[in-house]
Design a protein around this motif. Structure first.
Motif, PDB file in Angstrom:
ATOM      1  N   GLY A 116      70.300  35.403  12.202  1.00  0.00           N
ATOM      2  CA  GLY A 116      69.155  35.199  13.099  1.00  0.00           C
ATOM      3  C   GLY A 116      67.848  35.288  12.333  1.00  0.00           C
ATOM      4  N   THR A 117      67.783  36.217  11.386  1.00  0.00           N
ATOM      5  CA  THR A 117      66.601  36.312  10.525  1.00  0.00           C
ATOM      6  C   THR A 117      66.473  35.040   9.689  1.00  0.00           C
ATOM      7  OG1 THR A 117      66.730  38.729  10.479  1.00  0.00           O
ATOM      8  CG2 THR A 117      65.493  37.671   8.695  1.00  0.00           C
ATOM      9  N   GLY A 118      67.599  34.498   9.259  1.00  0.00           N
ATOM     10  CA  GLY A 118      67.572  33.226   8.533  1.00  0.00           C
ATOM     11  C   GLY A 118      66.978  32.103   9.373  1.00  0.00           C
ATOM     12  N   LEU A 119      67.341  32.059  10.649  1.00  0.00           N
ATOM     13  CA  LEU A 119      66.769  31.048  11.546  1.00  0.00           C
ATOM     14  C   LEU A 119      65.262  31.240  11.717  1.00  0.00           C
ATOM     15  CD1 LEU A 119      69.543  30.793  14.286  1.00  0.00           C
ATOM     16  CD2 LEU A 119      68.967  29.099  12.524  1.00  0.00           C
ATOM     17  N   LEU A 120      64.843  32.488  11.834  1.00  0.00           N
ATOM     18  CA  LEU A 120      63.404  32.767  11.928  1.00  0.00           C
ATOM     19  C   LEU A 120      62.689  32.290  10.659  1.00  0.00           C
ATOM     20  CD1 LEU A 120      63.478  36.383  13.417  1.00  0.00           C
ATOM     21  CD2 LEU A 120      62.829  34.281  14.611  1.00  0.00           C
ATOM     22  N   CYS A 121      63.330  32.521   9.512  1.00  0.00           N
ATOM     23  CA  CYS A 121      62.743  32.086   8.244  1.00  0.00           C
ATOM     24  C   CYS A 121      62.624  30.557   8.187  1.00  0.00           C
ATOM     25  CB  CYS A 121      63.555  32.612   7.062  1.00  0.00           C
ATOM     26  SG  CYS A 121      63.366  34.395   6.793  1.00  0.00           S
ATOM     27  N   LEU A 122      63.608  29.859   8.712  1.00  0.00           N
ATOM     28  CA  LEU A 122      63.522  28.391   8.762  1.00  0.00           C
ATOM     29  C   LEU A 122      62.327  27.953   9.604  1.00  0.00           C
ATOM     30  CD1 LEU A 122      67.261  27.313   9.158  1.00  0.00           C
ATOM     31  CD2 LEU A 122      65.738  26.854   7.202  1.00  0.00           C
TER      32      LEU A 122
ATOM     33  N   TRP B  29      49.951  23.834   6.039  1.00  0.00           N
ATOM     34  CA  TRP B  29      49.804  24.239   4.644  1.00  0.00           C
ATOM     35  C   TRP B  29      48.396  24.723   4.298  1.00  0.00           C
ATOM     36  CZ3 TRP B  29      52.711  26.164   1.275  1.00  0.00           C
ATOM     37  CH2 TRP B  29      52.340  26.219  -0.068  1.00  0.00           C
ATOM     38  N   GLU B  30      47.400  24.246   5.003  1.00  0.00           N
ATOM     39  CA  GLU B  30      46.018  24.629   4.686  1.00  0.00           C
ATOM     40  C   GLU B  30      45.697  26.053   5.131  1.00  0.00           C
ATOM     41  OE1 GLU B  30      46.317  23.222   8.736  1.00  0.00           O
ATOM     42  OE2 GLU B  30      46.956  22.310   6.878  1.00  0.00           O
ATOM     43  N   GLU B  31      46.542  26.655   5.923  1.00  0.00           N
ATOM     44  CA  GLU B  31      46.286  28.016   6.416  1.00  0.00           C
ATOM     45  C   GLU B  31      46.497  29.040   5.303  1.00  0.00           C
ATOM     46  OE1 GLU B  31      48.085  29.059  10.127  1.00  0.00           O
ATOM     47  OE2 GLU B  31      48.012  26.992  10.819  1.00  0.00           O
ATOM     48  N   PRO B  32      45.702  30.114   5.321  1.00  0.00           N
ATOM     49  CA  PRO B  32      45.760  31.107   4.242  1.00  0.00           C
ATOM     50  C   PRO B  32      47.142  31.767   4.064  1.00  0.00           C
ATOM     51  CG  PRO B  32      43.865  31.511   5.672  1.00  0.00           C
ATOM     52  CD  PRO B  32      44.657  30.417   6.293  1.00  0.00           C
ATOM     53  N   ARG B  33      47.877  31.924   5.134  1.00  0.00           N
ATOM     54  CA  ARG B  33      49.150  32.646   5.018  1.00  0.00           C
ATOM     55  C   ARG B  33      50.355  31.748   4.732  1.00  0.00           C
ATOM     56  NH1 ARG B  33      49.353  34.980  11.167  1.00  0.00           N
ATOM     57  NH2 ARG B  33      49.571  33.002  12.244  1.00  0.00           N
ATOM     58  N   SER B  34      50.147  30.451   4.621  1.00  0.00           N
ATOM     59  CA  SER B  34      51.266  29.527   4.428  1.00  0.00           C
ATOM     60  C   SER B  34      52.054  29.801   3.158  1.00  0.00           C
ATOM     61  CB  SER B  34      50.774  28.087   4.431  1.00  0.00           C
ATOM     62  OG  SER B  34      50.357  27.727   5.720  1.00  0.00           O
ATOM     63  N   LEU B  35      51.379  30.112   2.064  1.00  0.00           N
ATOM     64  CA  LEU B  35      52.082  30.379   0.813  1.00  0.00           C
ATOM     65  C   LEU B  35      53.005  31.592   0.956  1.00  0.00           C
ATOM     66  CD1 LEU B  35      52.532  29.625  -2.134  1.00  0.00           C
ATOM     67  CD2 LEU B  35      50.620  31.127  -2.722  1.00  0.00           C
ATOM     68  N   TRP B  36      52.540  32.627   1.659  1.00  0.00           N
ATOM     69  CA  TRP B  36      53.370  33.833   1.855  1.00  0.00           C
ATOM     70  C   TRP B  36      54.546  33.542   2.786  1.00  0.00           C
ATOM     71  CZ3 TRP B  36      53.017  36.876  -1.874  1.00  0.00           C
ATOM     72  CH2 TRP B  36      51.799  37.169  -2.475  1.00  0.00           C
ATOM     73  N   LEU B  37      54.331  32.685   3.775  1.00  0.00           N
ATOM     74  CA  LEU B  37      55.438  32.297   4.660  1.00  0.00           C
ATOM     75  C   LEU B  37      56.487  31.511   3.898  1.00  0.00           C
ATOM     76  CD1 LEU B  37      53.553  31.220   7.916  1.00  0.00           C
ATOM     77  CD2 LEU B  37      54.551  33.446   7.341  1.00  0.00           C
ATOM     78  N   LEU B  38      56.027  30.611   3.055  1.00  0.00           N
ATOM     79  CA  LEU B  38      56.946  29.820   2.236  1.00  0.00           C
ATOM     80  C   LEU B  38      57.735  30.740   1.292  1.00  0.00           C
ATOM     81  CD1 LEU B  38      57.770  26.866   1.491  1.00  0.00           C
ATOM     82  CD2 LEU B  38      56.073  27.028  -0.340  1.00  0.00           C
ATOM     83  N   ALA B  39      57.031  31.642   0.628  1.00  0.00           N
ATOM     84  CA  ALA B  39      57.688  32.568  -0.307  1.00  0.00           C
ATOM     85  C   ALA B  39      58.703  33.451   0.420  1.00  0.00           C
ATOM     86  CB  ALA B  39      56.646  33.429  -1.015  1.00  0.00           C
ATOM     87  N   GLY B  40      58.307  34.044   1.529  1.00  0.00           N
ATOM     88  CA  GLY B  40      59.208  34.927   2.271  1.00  0.00           C
ATOM     89  C   GLY B  40      60.437  34.197   2.776  1.00  0.00           C
ATOM     90  N   GLY B  41      60.220  33.021   3.348  1.00  0.00           N
ATOM     91  CA  GLY B  41      61.345  32.250   3.872  1.00  0.00           C
ATOM     92  C   GLY B  41      62.321  31.837   2.787  1.00  0.00           C
ATOM     93  N   LEU B  42      61.797  31.331   1.667  1.00  0.00           N
ATOM     94  CA  LEU B  42      62.683  30.906   0.580  1.00  0.00           C
ATOM     95  C   LEU B  42      63.398  32.084  -0.075  1.00  0.00           C
ATOM     96  CD1 LEU B  42      60.542  28.082  -1.089  1.00  0.00           C
ATOM     97  CD2 LEU B  42      62.620  27.828   0.314  1.00  0.00           C
ATOM     98  N   LEU B  43      62.679  33.184  -0.270  1.00  0.00           N
ATOM     99  CA  LEU B  43      63.316  34.373  -0.864  1.00  0.00           C
ATOM    100  C   LEU B  43      64.494  34.831  -0.015  1.00  0.00           C
ATOM    101  CD1 LEU B  43      60.188  36.366  -2.031  1.00  0.00           C
ATOM    102  CD2 LEU B  43      62.147  35.765  -3.481  1.00  0.00           C
ATOM    103  N   TYR B  44      64.293  34.898   1.290  1.00  0.00           N
ATOM    104  CA  TYR B  44      65.372  35.371   2.154  1.00  0.00           C
ATOM    105  C   TYR B  44      66.516  34.364   2.224  1.00  0.00           C
ATOM    106  CZ  TYR B  44      67.969  37.449   5.934  1.00  0.00           C
ATOM    107  OH  TYR B  44      68.990  38.012   6.677  1.00  0.00           O
ATOM    108  N   LEU B  45      66.179  33.114   2.469  1.00  0.00           N
ATOM    109  CA  LEU B  45      67.234  32.111   2.647  1.00  0.00           C
ATOM    110  C   LEU B  45      68.053  31.911   1.372  1.00  0.00           C
ATOM    111  CD1 LEU B  45      65.331  29.569   4.873  1.00  0.00           C
ATOM    112  CD2 LEU B  45      67.316  30.951   5.537  1.00  0.00           C
ATOM    113  N   ILE B  46      67.394  31.825   0.229  1.00  0.00           N
ATOM    114  CA  ILE B  46      68.125  31.603  -1.018  1.00  0.00           C
ATOM    115  C   ILE B  46      68.717  32.912  -1.542  1.00  0.00           C
ATOM    116  CG2 ILE B  46      67.922  30.892  -3.442  1.00  0.00           C
ATOM    117  CD1 ILE B  46      65.712  28.903  -2.420  1.00  0.00           C
ATOM    118  N   GLY B  47      67.880  33.944  -1.612  1.00  0.00           N
ATOM    119  CA  GLY B  47      68.302  35.194  -2.234  1.00  0.00           C
ATOM    120  C   GLY B  47      69.215  36.058  -1.399  1.00  0.00           C
ATOM    121  N   THR B  48      69.225  35.853  -0.104  1.00  0.00           N
ATOM    122  CA  THR B  48      70.080  36.658   0.763  1.00  0.00           C
ATOM    123  C   THR B  48      71.197  35.825   1.369  1.00  0.00           C
ATOM    124  OG1 THR B  48      68.249  38.161   1.244  1.00  0.00           O
ATOM    125  CG2 THR B  48      70.109  38.234   2.732  1.00  0.00           C
ATOM    126  N   VAL B  49      70.846  34.777   2.102  1.00  0.00           N
ATOM    127  CA  VAL B  49      71.864  33.993   2.806  1.00  0.00           C
ATOM    128  C   VAL B  49      72.718  33.180   1.832  1.00  0.00           C
ATOM    129  CG1 VAL B  49      72.268  32.215   4.547  1.00  0.00           C
ATOM    130  CG2 VAL B  49      70.510  33.954   4.938  1.00  0.00           C
TER     131      VAL B  49
END
Length: 164
Positions: A65-71, A81-101
């Motif tokens: 379920g956390t993986g789905l939230l990350c997607l 992408w122009e939003e300030p937090r987009s880079l952190w969202l991208l990093a968090g999502g990829l770290l979890y999906l690749i590094g965990t799932v």
């Protein structure tokens, strides 16, 4: 997606990644060490039991379920992408999906399947157990670290302003 919805998804993803990372941290920091101290047949039998008991809707729902939230957050990051937090969202999502799932499915699950087929009292089982302890635990360290890093990325995203 609305800023309020994205903030809620970030909050839930932060909780989910932290919770899953904590489970993996516990295994890396003391569970596997305790199992390694047992005679091979007992360690194998205990881990075989753990690998059966962990397959619950609560654990799998939290992990995947956390993986789905990350997607969803990856989609939000790319579309905004122009939003300030987009880079952190991208990093968090990829770290979890690749590094965990992905790591779970590619590295940990096949080792669990091999251990499930092992005879705990056999010489082959004892040999497999030594390899399992080393390899499974190494990949579990990866899952713990990337889950924690994903949580940190989402915490940083929460500190940044939403789009105006």
């Amino acid at each position: 997606m609305s800023d309020r919805l994205i903030t809620g998804l970030i909050f839930l993803s932060t909780l989910g990644t932290g919770l899953v990372a904590g489970v993996f941290f516990a295994f890396s920091s003391f569970v596997m060490g305790a199992l390694a101290r047992l005679p091979a047949a007992q360690g194998i039998a205990a881990m075989q039991s753990i690998n059966i008991v962990v397959i619950t809707p609560l654990f799998l729902g939290t992990m995947f379920g956390t993986g789905l939230l990350c997607l969803a957050l990856l989609a939000a990051a790319v579309s905004g992408w122009e939003e300030p937090r987009s880079l952190w969202l991208l990093a968090g999502g990829l770290l979890y999906l690749i590094g965990t799932v992905v790591v779970t499915m590619v590295f940990n699950v096949p080792r669990n399947d091999a251990l499930a087929a092992a005879d705990p009292g056999s010489a082959e089982g004892a040999s497999l157990w030594l390899r399992y302890l080393r390899e499974w635990t190494l990949w579990n360290h990866v899952r713990a670290v990337t889950g924690l890093a994903a949580m940190a990325a989402f915490l940083l995203a929460l500190r940044l302003p939403a789009a105006e």
